[in-house]
Design a protein around this motif. Structure first.
Motif, PDB file in Angstrom:
ATOM      1  N   ALA A 188       0.725  -1.207  -0.034  1.00 22.02           N
ATOM      2  CA  ALA A 188      -0.079  -0.043   0.019  1.00 22.02           C
ATOM      3  C   ALA A 188       0.758   1.393  -0.235  1.00 22.02           C
ATOM      4  O   ALA A 188       0.551   2.127  -0.695  1.00 22.02           O
ATOM      5  CB  ALA A 188      -0.841   0.029   1.199  1.00 22.02           C
ATOM      6  N   VAL A 234       2.208   1.991  -3.522  1.00 20.81           N
ATOM      7  CA  VAL A 234       1.106   2.643  -4.723  1.00 20.81           C
ATOM      8  C   VAL A 234       0.385   3.718  -3.934  1.00 20.81           C
ATOM      9  O   VAL A 234      -0.612   4.276  -4.480  1.00 20.81           O
ATOM     10  CB  VAL A 234      -0.037   1.317  -5.073  1.00 20.81           C
ATOM     11  N   ASP A 235       0.867   4.272  -2.812  1.00 23.39           N
ATOM     12  CA  ASP A 235       0.294   5.449  -2.203  1.00 23.39           C
ATOM     13  C   ASP A 235      -1.018   5.513  -1.791  1.00 23.39           C
ATOM     14  O   ASP A 235      -1.927   6.439  -2.176  1.00 23.39           O
ATOM     15  CB  ASP A 235       0.836   6.652  -3.151  1.00 23.39           C
ATOM     16  N   ILE A 236      -1.537   4.473  -1.223  1.00 21.16           N
ATOM     17  CA  ILE A 236      -2.854   4.374  -0.548  1.00 21.16           C
ATOM     18  C   ILE A 236      -3.009   5.214   0.730  1.00 21.16           C
ATOM     19  O   ILE A 236      -2.502   4.951   1.390  1.00 21.16           O
ATOM     20  CB  ILE A 236      -3.419   2.924  -0.553  1.00 21.16           C
ATOM     21  N   LYS A 237      -3.964   6.061   0.511  1.00 17.94           N
ATOM     22  CA  LYS A 237      -4.132   7.175   1.620  1.00 17.94           C
ATOM     23  C   LYS A 237      -4.852   6.318   2.488  1.00 17.94           C
ATOM     24  O   LYS A 237      -6.081   5.615   2.491  1.00 17.94           O
ATOM     25  CB  LYS A 237      -5.105   8.438   0.863  1.00 17.94           C
ATOM     26  N   ARG A 265      -3.867   4.193   4.689  1.00 15.50           N
ATOM     27  CA  ARG A 265      -3.471   2.888   5.098  1.00 15.50           C
ATOM     28  C   ARG A 265      -3.082   2.535   6.461  1.00 15.50           C
ATOM     29  O   ARG A 265      -3.262   1.420   6.900  1.00 15.50           O
ATOM     30  CB  ARG A 265      -2.288   2.573   4.056  1.00 15.50           C
ATOM     31  N   LEU A 288      -7.019  -3.356   3.546  1.00 19.78           N
ATOM     32  CA  LEU A 288      -5.998  -3.261   2.765  1.00 19.78           C
ATOM     33  C   LEU A 288      -6.047  -3.839   1.575  1.00 19.78           C
ATOM     34  O   LEU A 288      -5.729  -3.565   0.373  1.00 19.78           O
ATOM     35  CB  LEU A 288      -4.541  -3.609   3.533  1.00 19.78           C
ATOM     36  N   ALA A 292      -8.509  -2.055  -0.853  1.00 23.49           N
ATOM     37  CA  ALA A 292      -8.030  -0.917  -1.359  1.00 23.49           C
ATOM     38  C   ALA A 292      -7.088  -1.306  -2.417  1.00 23.49           C
ATOM     39  O   ALA A 292      -6.765  -0.538  -3.421  1.00 23.49           O
ATOM     40  CB  ALA A 292      -7.103  -0.082  -0.095  1.00 23.49           C
ATOM     41  N   LEU A 293      -6.021  -2.157  -2.188  1.00 26.44           N
ATOM     42  CA  LEU A 293      -5.003  -2.872  -3.412  1.00 26.44           C
ATOM     43  C   LEU A 293      -5.666  -3.322  -4.436  1.00 26.44           C
ATOM     44  O   LEU A 293      -5.284  -3.047  -5.384  1.00 26.44           O
ATOM     45  CB  LEU A 293      -4.075  -3.876  -2.349  1.00 26.44           C
ATOM     46  N   ASN A 306      -8.724  -2.418  -5.466  1.00 26.04           N
ATOM     47  CA  ASN A 306      -9.498  -1.326  -6.216  1.00 26.04           C
ATOM     48  C   ASN A 306      -8.385  -0.141  -6.523  1.00 26.04           C
ATOM     49  O   ASN A 306      -9.295   0.869  -6.825  1.00 26.04           O
ATOM     50  CB  ASN A 306     -10.629  -1.238  -5.504  1.00 26.04           C
ATOM     51  N   ASN A 307      -7.285  -0.324  -6.218  1.00 23.40           N
ATOM     52  CA  ASN A 307      -6.533   0.976  -6.574  1.00 23.40           C
ATOM     53  C   ASN A 307      -6.372   1.088  -8.072  1.00 23.40           C
ATOM     54  O   ASN A 307      -6.070   0.345  -8.922  1.00 23.40           O
ATOM     55  CB  ASN A 307      -5.387   0.827  -5.777  1.00 23.40           C
TER      56      ASN A 307
END
Length: 85
Positions: free
Chosen positions: A62, A65-68, A70, A78, A81-82, A84-85
């Motif tokens: 995460a 890929v810079d998931i906000k 996280r 997580l 989010a990964l 669907n990023n």
């Protein structure tokens, strides 16, 4: 079978499929796009299942890929989010 003078060029991966689509009336662009898309399902799968990874590993991914948000996510969040990023 590729007919003389109908060569789609080196950028088309499956020339037989390209010609079959052209014979059915598809445009050159659409025929090339379809002929080149075959096998896309075979790619991927290299990352493995997210459920098999630890939360720490998912967090590291995460970060990449810079998931906000996280740092406050559960393992399940997580994974979602990964995917669907």
């Amino acid at each position: 079978m590729i007919m003389p003078g109908k060569n789609p060029g080196p950028q088309v991966k499956d020339k037989d499929q390209y010609e079959a689509l052209r014979d059915k009336g598809y445009s050159k662009q659409k025929s090339a796009r379809i002929a080149n898309s075959q096998g896309a399902e075979k790619r991927g799968g290299k990352a493995g299942d997210y459920e098999d990874r630890t939360k720490k590993d998912l967090y590291k991914e995460a970060v990449k890929v810079d998931i906000k948000g996280r740092s406050n996510m559960t393992k399940e969040q997580l994974v979602h989010a990964l995917r669907n990023n």
